[in-house]
Design a protein around this motif. Structure first.
Motif, PDB file in Angstrom:
ATOM      1  N   SER A 268     -38.893  66.839  -3.316  1.00 57.39           N
ATOM      2  CA  SER A 268     -38.501  65.846  -2.314  1.00 57.39           C
ATOM      3  C   SER A 268     -39.699  65.250  -1.580  1.00 57.39           C
ATOM      4  CB  SER A 268     -37.523  66.465  -1.304  1.00 57.39           C
ATOM      5  OG  SER A 268     -38.103  67.607  -0.678  1.00 57.39           O
ATOM      6  N   GLY A 269     -40.681  66.087  -1.239  1.00 58.26           N
ATOM      7  CA  GLY A 269     -41.866  65.574  -0.549  1.00 58.26           C
ATOM      8  C   GLY A 269     -42.638  64.588  -1.397  1.00 58.26           C
ATOM      9  N   SER A 270     -42.781  64.883  -2.673  1.00 61.01           N
ATOM     10  CA  SER A 270     -43.499  63.989  -3.585  1.00 61.01           C
ATOM     11  C   SER A 270     -42.772  62.665  -3.736  1.00 61.01           C
ATOM     12  CB  SER A 270     -43.649  64.657  -4.955  1.00 61.01           C
ATOM     13  OG  SER A 270     -44.334  65.881  -4.839  1.00 61.01           O
ATOM     14  N   MET A 271     -41.427  62.739  -3.806  1.00 57.57           N
ATOM     15  CA  MET A 271     -40.648  61.511  -3.953  1.00 57.57           C
ATOM     16  C   MET A 271     -40.781  60.649  -2.697  1.00 57.57           C
ATOM     17  SD  MET A 271     -39.557  62.278  -6.921  1.00 57.57           S
ATOM     18  CE  MET A 271     -38.565  60.823  -7.203  1.00 57.57           C
ATOM     19  N   ARG A 272     -40.699  61.261  -1.520  1.00 50.59           N
ATOM     20  CA  ARG A 272     -40.816  60.492  -0.276  1.00 50.59           C
ATOM     21  C   ARG A 272     -42.205  59.871  -0.151  1.00 50.59           C
ATOM     22  NH1 ARG A 272     -37.933  64.918   1.933  1.00 50.59           N
ATOM     23  NH2 ARG A 272     -39.854  65.806   2.758  1.00 50.59           N
ATOM     24  N   GLY A 273     -43.216  60.622  -0.577  1.00 48.66           N
ATOM     25  CA  GLY A 273     -44.570  60.090  -0.515  1.00 48.66           C
ATOM     26  C   GLY A 273     -44.741  58.850  -1.372  1.00 48.66           C
ATOM     27  N   ALA A 274     -44.208  58.883  -2.589  1.00 50.52           N
ATOM     28  CA  ALA A 274     -44.312  57.732  -3.489  1.00 50.52           C
ATOM     29  C   ALA A 274     -43.547  56.537  -2.920  1.00 50.52           C
ATOM     30  CB  ALA A 274     -43.782  58.103  -4.864  1.00 50.52           C
ATOM     31  N   ARG A 275     -42.362  56.787  -2.363  1.00 50.39           N
ATOM     32  CA  ARG A 275     -41.571  55.693  -1.786  1.00 50.39           C
ATOM     33  C   ARG A 275     -42.314  55.047  -0.606  1.00 50.39           C
ATOM     34  NH1 ARG A 275     -37.015  59.696  -1.918  1.00 50.39           N
ATOM     35  NH2 ARG A 275     -36.033  59.430  -3.972  1.00 50.39           N
ATOM     36  N   GLU A 276     -42.956  55.891   0.213  1.00 51.69           N
ATOM     37  CA  GLU A 276     -43.682  55.365   1.367  1.00 51.69           C
ATOM     38  C   GLU A 276     -44.881  54.531   0.930  1.00 51.69           C
ATOM     39  OE1 GLU A 276     -46.228  57.196   5.093  1.00 51.69           O
ATOM     40  OE2 GLU A 276     -44.318  58.150   4.534  1.00 51.69           O
ATOM     41  N   ARG A 277     -45.609  54.999  -0.062  1.00 50.01           N
ATOM     42  CA  ARG A 277     -46.767  54.244  -0.551  1.00 50.01           C
ATOM     43  C   ARG A 277     -46.342  52.901  -1.131  1.00 50.01           C
ATOM     44  NH1 ARG A 277     -48.482  59.531  -1.430  1.00 50.01           N
ATOM     45  NH2 ARG A 277     -47.452  59.768  -3.456  1.00 50.01           N
ATOM     46  N   LEU A 278     -45.240  52.904  -1.886  1.00 50.93           N
ATOM     47  CA  LEU A 278     -44.763  51.662  -2.496  1.00 50.93           C
ATOM     48  C   LEU A 278     -44.250  50.690  -1.435  1.00 50.93           C
ATOM     49  CD1 LEU A 278     -43.004  53.273  -5.555  1.00 50.93           C
ATOM     50  CD2 LEU A 278     -44.782  51.528  -5.696  1.00 50.93           C
ATOM     51  N   ALA A 279     -43.579  51.211  -0.412  1.00 47.71           N
ATOM     52  CA  ALA A 279     -43.073  50.352   0.650  1.00 47.71           C
ATOM     53  C   ALA A 279     -44.219  49.692   1.409  1.00 47.71           C
ATOM     54  CB  ALA A 279     -42.206  51.168   1.609  1.00 47.71           C
ATOM     55  N   LYS A 280     -45.283  50.440   1.682  1.00 48.53           N
ATOM     56  CA  LYS A 280     -46.445  49.883   2.388  1.00 48.53           C
ATOM     57  C   LYS A 280     -47.155  48.833   1.549  1.00 48.53           C
ATOM     58  CE  LYS A 280     -47.555  53.610   5.594  1.00 48.53           C
ATOM     59  NZ  LYS A 280     -48.587  54.574   6.063  1.00 48.53           N
ATOM     60  N   ALA A 281     -47.038  48.990   0.215  1.00 48.38           N
ATOM     61  CA  ALA A 281     -47.682  48.025  -0.672  1.00 48.38           C
ATOM     62  C   ALA A 281     -46.814  46.784  -0.878  1.00 48.38           C
ATOM     63  CB  ALA A 281     -47.972  48.672  -2.023  1.00 48.38           C
ATOM     64  N   GLY A 282     -45.608  46.795  -0.298  1.00 50.25           N
ATOM     65  CA  GLY A 282     -44.725  45.636  -0.422  1.00 50.25           C
ATOM     66  C   GLY A 282     -43.871  45.635  -1.668  1.00 50.25           C
ATOM     67  N   THR A 283     -43.818  46.760  -2.388  1.00 55.98           N
ATOM     68  CA  THR A 283     -42.984  46.855  -3.598  1.00 55.98           C
ATOM     69  C   THR A 283     -42.089  48.091  -3.501  1.00 55.98           C
ATOM     70  OG1 THR A 283     -44.792  48.023  -4.703  1.00 55.98           O
ATOM     71  CG2 THR A 283     -44.609  45.645  -5.093  1.00 55.98           C
ATOM     72  N   PRO A 284     -41.145  48.084  -2.574  1.00 55.40           N
ATOM     73  CA  PRO A 284     -40.311  49.271  -2.380  1.00 55.40           C
ATOM     74  C   PRO A 284     -39.443  49.603  -3.594  1.00 55.40           C
ATOM     75  CG  PRO A 284     -39.384  47.395  -1.203  1.00 55.40           C
ATOM     76  CD  PRO A 284     -40.737  46.964  -1.699  1.00 55.40           C
ATOM     77  N   ILE A 285     -39.390  50.886  -3.943  1.00 57.85           N
ATOM     78  CA  ILE A 285     -38.509  51.384  -5.009  1.00 57.85           C
ATOM     79  C   ILE A 285     -37.805  52.611  -4.432  1.00 57.85           C
ATOM     80  CG2 ILE A 285     -38.344  52.219  -7.388  1.00 57.85           C
ATOM     81  CD1 ILE A 285     -40.995  50.908  -7.982  1.00 57.85           C
ATOM     82  N   PRO A 286     -36.658  52.440  -3.794  1.00 55.89           N
ATOM     83  CA  PRO A 286     -36.020  53.553  -3.074  1.00 55.89           C
ATOM     84  C   PRO A 286     -35.105  54.444  -3.903  1.00 55.89           C
ATOM     85  CG  PRO A 286     -34.818  51.540  -2.679  1.00 55.89           C
ATOM     86  CD  PRO A 286     -35.972  51.161  -3.567  1.00 55.89           C
ATOM     87  N   ASP A 287     -34.681  53.973  -5.061  1.00 51.94           N
ATOM     88  CA  ASP A 287     -33.581  54.664  -5.752  1.00 51.94           C
ATOM     89  C   ASP A 287     -33.983  55.462  -6.980  1.00 51.94           C
ATOM     90  OD1 ASP A 287     -31.730  53.705  -3.921  1.00 51.94           O
ATOM     91  OD2 ASP A 287     -31.521  51.816  -5.001  1.00 51.94           O
TER      92      ASP A 287
END
Length: 369
Positions: A268-287
């Motif tokens: 779960s921590g790894s998944m949240r980290g990747a989602r946060e990095r992608l969101a900050k980069a402007g390419t959110p992938i939440p699912d």
């Protein structure tokens, strides 16, 4: 030679010893009362006589089948409640209505999916094991289905319950630390359940034959999984790992991923980290989550025109059609099928491919890349 009662110096109980038409017995009566022991001897003698005439099926019980199933490596999950219900009942006398009644009594308010997972699936796993021992006949057991027209309350869908494009998955995995990225890569190119991957050991992997042996699965039945060519360098590196732990996949601290009853493991921590990095980069992938991989493999194999028999064999799906359940698909078609899964350039170009073992200890903190 008929059965007789004997005493043993190392046991307070009377024992049965002898044979009936070539079937030998040497077992405890579990009592020191001679009258009771003699009654047990007579009944046991009758059982062996029936067995000599009609075969093991005549006397095999659910308890015996369950014990043998567990000795062969079967899962204990949900089995205790079934043994309480069926216990010493003869397998040949258990019918569909008995199984359905047991399910209703054990899980009166549960959904069909829950009843199937916690009652019918473990029961059928034991039954199929008994069939392989020639203790029971092949039977097509009906699983519970959701009633048509049932009004179902809409709930918010959880992450990972839909497939994704492999290009999108590649982008997500490229934003993960190497160790969890390797886990997700293996899931997206094998279709395994997370808990199956986390329990893999080096001895389960045959690099030369491109084959992975799963001895403990959700359905309780062992199966083989073909290895995508893309995964060969990863598995070849991981089986060489020197570690005090037997599990093949380990986190960046060099420890096995924790297992939970209803979840795959500690990602779960790894998944949240990747989602946060992608969101900050402007390419959110939440699912995307670990189970997204299994849905994606299944969907992609259908898109690629893979036959349903082969797809089910790869994914280890429990099926009601016994002809499909017992079809032994050769390994070559499975390998051909799994290799139809696409591999985007982004995935191939990840830095850790050059040295998977060396990269496993690299950890990317949340929000950083």
């Amino acid at each position: 030679m008929a059965l007789k009662l004997v005493e043993r110096k190392d046991s307070p109980h009377l024992w049965i010893r002898g044979s009936v038409r070539g079937i030998h017995a040497y077992e405890s009566t579990k009592t020191d009362n001679k009258e009771a022991a003699d009654t047990i001897r007579i009944l046991r003698e009758r059982e062996l006589l029936d067995e000599s005439i009609f075969g093991k099926k005549i006397n095999a019980t659910f308890d015996q089948a369950a014990a043998s199933y567990l000795e062969s490596g079967g899962s204990t999950r949900f089995l205790p409640r079934l043994t309480e219900v069926f216990g010493s009942r003869l397998l040949r006398k258990i019918k569909q209505h008995d199984l359905d009644a047991a399910a209703r009594n054990m899980y009166p308010d549960a959904a069909a999916e829950t009843i199937n997972r916690q009652c019918h699936t473990p029961f059928i796993a034991v039954w199929n094991h008994a069939v392989s021992n020639e203790w029971a006949d092949i039977r097509k057991w009906k699983r519970p289905r959701k009633a048509k027209g049932t009004v179902v309350k809409k709930v918010k869908k959880r992450s990972g319950d839909r497939p994704v494009e492999y290009e999108l998955a590649a982008t997500f995995v490229s934003n993960m630390s190497p160790a969890p990225a390797m886990v997700m890569t293996a899931l997206f190119y094998s279709g395994m359940r997370p808990i199956e991957l986390f329990t893999l050991e080096a001895s389960d992997v045959d690099i030369d034959r491109r084959w992975i042996a799963l001895n403990h699965t959700k359905t309780g039945e062992p199966r083989g999984v073909p290895m995508h060519e893309f995964l060969v360098p990863l598995f070849a590196a991981l089986v060489q790992r020197k570690s005090k732990y037997s599990q093949l996949f380990q986190n960046y601290r060099g420890r096995p991923y924790k297992l939970f009853e209803n979840r795959g493991g500690q990602l779960s921590g790894s998944m949240r980290g990747a989602r946060e990095r992608l969101a900050k980069a402007g390419t959110p992938i939440p699912d995307i989550s670990p189970y997204t991989a299994r849905h994606t493999v299944s969907t992609q194999l259908v898109i690629n025109g893979i036959h349903a028999h082969i797809k089910d064999q790869i994914l280890g799906h429990a099926v009601d059609d016994m002809s499909r359940n017992y079809t032994k698909v050769p390994q070559a078609p499975l390998l051909t099928a799994i290799n139809t899964l696409p591999v985007p350039a982004v995935w191939r170009d990840l830095d850790w491919w050059s040295d998977p073992l060396g990269a496993t200890r690299t950890h990317v903190k949340w929000g950083k890349k």
